[in-house]
Write a protein that holds these residues in place. Sequence first.
Motif, PDB file in Angstrom:
ATOM      1  N   HIS A 285     -16.905   1.387   6.966  1.00 31.49           N
ATOM      2  CA  HIS A 285     -16.407   0.218   6.221  1.00 31.49           C
ATOM      3  C   HIS A 285     -17.351  -0.165   5.063  1.00 31.49           C
ATOM      4  CE1 HIS A 285     -13.897  -3.149   5.644  1.00 31.49           C
ATOM      5  NE2 HIS A 285     -14.352  -3.977   6.563  1.00 31.49           N
TER       6      HIS A 285
ATOM      7  N   HIS B 216       0.828  -1.216   0.000  1.00 29.66           N
ATOM      8  CA  HIS B 216       0.000   0.000   0.000  1.00 29.66           C
ATOM      9  C   HIS B 216       0.867   1.273   0.000  1.00 29.66           C
ATOM     10  CE1 HIS B 216      -2.907  -2.994   0.880  1.00 29.66           C
ATOM     11  NE2 HIS B 216      -3.325  -2.642   2.072  1.00 29.66           N
TER      12      HIS B 216
ATOM     13  N   CYS C 144      -6.285  -1.158   6.381  1.00 25.16           N
ATOM     14  CA  CYS C 144      -4.949  -0.559   6.222  1.00 25.16           C
ATOM     15  C   CYS C 144      -4.939   0.249   4.929  1.00 25.16           C
ATOM     16  CB  CYS C 144      -3.886  -1.657   6.152  1.00 25.16           C
ATOM     17  SG  CYS C 144      -3.772  -2.661   7.632  1.00 25.16           S
ATOM     18  N   SER C 145      -5.482  -0.334   3.848  1.00 29.61           N
ATOM     19  CA  SER C 145      -5.554   0.341   2.551  1.00 29.61           C
ATOM     20  C   SER C 145      -6.320   1.650   2.669  1.00 29.61           C
ATOM     21  CB  SER C 145      -6.236  -0.578   1.530  1.00 29.61           C
ATOM     22  OG  SER C 145      -7.251  -1.353   2.154  1.00 29.61           O
TER      23      SER C 145
ATOM     24  N   GLY D 239      -6.077  -7.146   6.249  1.00 30.28           N
ATOM     25  CA  GLY D 239      -4.823  -6.859   6.948  1.00 30.28           C
ATOM     26  C   GLY D 239      -5.052  -6.228   8.321  1.00 30.28           C
ATOM     27  N   LEU D 240      -5.950  -5.239   8.371  1.00 34.08           N
ATOM     28  CA  LEU D 240      -6.118  -4.476   9.617  1.00 34.08           C
ATOM     29  C   LEU D 240      -6.615  -5.341  10.771  1.00 34.08           C
ATOM     30  CD1 LEU D 240      -5.864  -1.442  10.586  1.00 34.08           C
ATOM     31  CD2 LEU D 240      -8.329  -1.340  10.369  1.00 34.08           C
TER      32      LEU D 240
ATOM     33  N   GLY E 244      -9.928  -1.440   0.040  1.00 41.97           N
ATOM     34  CA  GLY E 244      -9.262  -2.734   0.129  1.00 41.97           C
ATOM     35  C   GLY E 244     -10.147  -3.811  -0.456  1.00 41.97           C
ATOM     36  N   ASP E 245      -9.597  -5.004  -0.573  1.00 44.95           N
ATOM     37  CA  ASP E 245     -10.379  -6.126  -1.099  1.00 44.95           C
ATOM     38  C   ASP E 245     -11.496  -6.477  -0.117  1.00 44.95           C
ATOM     39  OD1 ASP E 245      -7.777  -6.552   0.096  1.00 44.95           O
ATOM     40  OD2 ASP E 245      -8.242  -8.685   0.109  1.00 44.95           O
ATOM     41  N   GLY E 246     -11.239  -6.313   1.194  1.00 49.14           N
ATOM     42  CA  GLY E 246     -12.297  -6.547   2.176  1.00 49.14           C
ATOM     43  C   GLY E 246     -13.328  -5.440   2.083  1.00 49.14           C
ATOM     44  N   ASP E 247     -12.869  -4.209   2.052  1.00 49.01           N
ATOM     45  CA  ASP E 247     -13.746  -3.040   2.020  1.00 49.01           C
ATOM     46  C   ASP E 247     -14.661  -3.055   0.785  1.00 49.01           C
ATOM     47  OD1 ASP E 247     -14.158  -0.402   3.455  1.00 49.01           O
ATOM     48  OD2 ASP E 247     -13.711   0.358   1.459  1.00 49.01           O
TER      49      ASP E 247
ATOM     50  N   VAL F 294      -6.452 -10.451   1.924  1.00 54.91           N
ATOM     51  CA  VAL F 294      -6.772 -10.641   3.348  1.00 54.91           C
ATOM     52  C   VAL F 294      -7.304  -9.343   3.959  1.00 54.91           C
ATOM     53  CG1 VAL F 294      -5.121 -12.501   3.904  1.00 54.91           C
ATOM     54  CG2 VAL F 294      -4.341 -10.107   3.956  1.00 54.91           C
TER      55      VAL F 294
ATOM     56  N   ASN G 121      -4.842  -7.395  -1.303  1.00 61.11           N
ATOM     57  CA  ASN G 121      -3.850  -8.308  -0.710  1.00 61.11           C
ATOM     58  C   ASN G 121      -4.454  -9.655  -0.324  1.00 61.11           C
ATOM     59  OD1 ASN G 121      -5.304  -7.549   1.504  1.00 61.11           O
ATOM     60  ND2 ASN G 121      -3.730  -6.211   2.357  1.00 61.11           N
TER      61      ASN G 121
HETATM   62  C1  LIG Z   1     -18.896  -2.436  10.113  1.00 62.95           C
HETATM   63  C2  LIG Z   1     -17.522  -2.999  10.367  1.00 62.95           C
HETATM   64  N1  LIG Z   1     -17.345  -4.340  10.312  1.00 62.95           N
HETATM   65  C3  LIG Z   1     -16.116  -4.861  10.539  1.00 62.95           C
HETATM   66  C4  LIG Z   1     -15.065  -4.038  10.819  1.00 62.95           C
HETATM   67  C5  LIG Z   1     -13.696  -4.648  11.108  1.00 62.95           C
HETATM   68  N2  LIG Z   1     -12.774  -4.450   9.991  1.00 62.95           N
HETATM   69  C6  LIG Z   1     -11.945  -3.390   9.976  1.00 62.95           C
HETATM   70  S1  LIG Z   1     -10.974  -3.354   8.616  1.00 62.95           S
HETATM   71  C7  LIG Z   1     -11.651  -4.809   8.050  1.00 62.95           C
HETATM   72  C8  LIG Z   1     -11.203  -5.452   6.772  1.00 62.95           C
HETATM   73  C9  LIG Z   1     -10.154  -4.699   6.037  1.00 62.95           C
HETATM   74  O1  LIG Z   1      -9.714  -5.430   4.937  1.00 62.95           O
HETATM   75  P1  LIG Z   1      -9.313  -4.736   3.573  1.00 62.95           P
HETATM   76  O2  LIG Z   1     -10.394  -3.822   3.116  1.00 62.95           O
HETATM   77  O3  LIG Z   1      -8.932  -5.806   2.631  1.00 62.95           O
HETATM   78  O4  LIG Z   1      -8.090  -3.802   3.974  1.00 62.95           O
HETATM   79  P2  LIG Z   1      -6.567  -4.171   4.299  1.00 62.95           P
HETATM   80  O5  LIG Z   1      -6.448  -3.943   5.779  1.00 62.95           O
HETATM   81  O6  LIG Z   1      -6.321  -5.580   3.908  1.00 62.95           O
HETATM   82  O7  LIG Z   1      -5.782  -3.206   3.497  1.00 62.95           O
HETATM   83  C10 LIG Z   1     -12.632  -5.282   8.916  1.00 62.95           C
HETATM   84  C11 LIG Z   1     -13.412  -6.517   8.707  1.00 62.95           C
HETATM   85  C12 LIG Z   1     -15.288  -2.634  10.845  1.00 62.95           C
HETATM   86  N3  LIG Z   1     -14.311  -1.761  11.084  1.00 62.95           N
HETATM   87  N4  LIG Z   1     -16.521  -2.151  10.617  1.00 62.95           N
END
Ligand SMILES: Cc1ncc(C[n+]2csc(CCOP(=O)(O)OP(=O)(O)O)c2C)c(N)n1
Length: 345
Positions: free
Chosen positions: A81, A33, A62-63, A138-139, A105-108, A136, A134
């Motif tokens: 999020h 990142h 983190c992203s 990460g945060l 992020g991929d999670g976001d 995963v 990534n």
């Molecule tokens: C509503 C809500 N659900 C769950 C979370 C917990 N949470 C924080 S960051 C995250 C996932 C981040 O993953 P990604 O978007 O891939 O970012 P990365 O850290 O990998 O860059 C989660 C599940 C949150 N902050 N808010």
Amino acid sequence: MAVPAAAPKTNRIGLTVVEYKGGKTTLCAGCGHNAISERILEAYFDLGIQPEKVAKFSGIGCSSKSPAYFMSRSHSFNAVHGRMPSVATGALLANKALRAIGVSGDGDSASIGIGQFVHLMRRNLPMTYVIENNGVYGLTKGQFSATADPGSTLKTGAVNDLPAIDTCALAIQLGATFVGRSFSGDKKQLSAMLRAAIVHRGIALLDVISPCVTFNDHEGSTKSYSYVKEHDEPLQDLLFVPAFEDISVEYDPGSTIDVTMHDGSRLRLKKLEETYDPTDRATALARLMEASEKESVLTGVLFVDPKAADFLTRLGTVDEPLSTLPGERVRPPPSALDAINASFR
Ligand SMILES: Cc1ncc(C[n+]2csc(CCOP(=O)(O)OP(=O)(O)O)c2C)c(N)n1
Ligand code: SF4
Ligand SMILES: [Mg+2]
């Protein structure tokens, strides 16, 4: 006698690259990142875009922290999020003069935010949307995200047995008008792709593989530095020439596709694959599926349509940003309501 230090290089609006910097990163050393943040700020510097005209958006992760690490002078909104697309849509509806960039992020984007992500892609909102992918979360300490490939493993040895969501394929299928995939470690490709994405008038989705050195850079991961370097299959050599620079390089139309962007900039795609046509959605989707079966990481401009009307143009709003219009131009006078009511009598 001491030789005076050379003046720092300025861009076409007289700013130095330092004026595009952000706060000091708090991400892990070596996180992909961080490299992407550097490429983003360089792209805005190279294009000579005033930082105050840029609005940065992100969600959580983190992203999504990254916008704090580039262009401190720009506007910035860190949304809930997965909810960045609706915030960005609202901001651009209010002020169409802003140049928007989202970092997610991929999670976001592919897990909690998938519902908002798909509608942003089909609306063709004029913004650059970077997914720092990534595989995963990460945060929250490295759980699999929805972009993790089947068969890939966590450090604990846990195997992902679910199919991966390919955000590029999804965006192409939904009508996004600029879709590319790159790698945080490929400076040249990512820089050219970012600059083209920033001048594109429509949604520009860039899925950038961005290794998480803390939770997903081991053997068994398909988002590690070594895996991506070994499996990278670039579609083209990219050359971006901004509208304010002369394009004098000769090119062979047989081996190169020249795409003229909305503002007159040129994106020159030197084909590494003879038959690839980045203006054809069906070809792009077929090649992505083929690459996934072969376990290769297809990078480059997957799809581009610089002529499609963006969301704000389709709405037909006035040229001035709504946020700066005086009250009398946004609110009809009482006589207008009286006339409507009278028409129902
Ligand atoms: C509503 C809500 N659900 C769950 C979370 C917990 N949470 C924080 S960051 C995250 C996932 C981040 O993953 P990604 O978007 O891939 O970012 P990365 O850290 O990998 O860059 C989660 C599940 C949150 N902050 N808010
Ligand atoms: S945990 Fe992973 S994604 Fe987060 S900053 Fe560290 S390396 Fe980057
Ligand atoms: Mg992630």
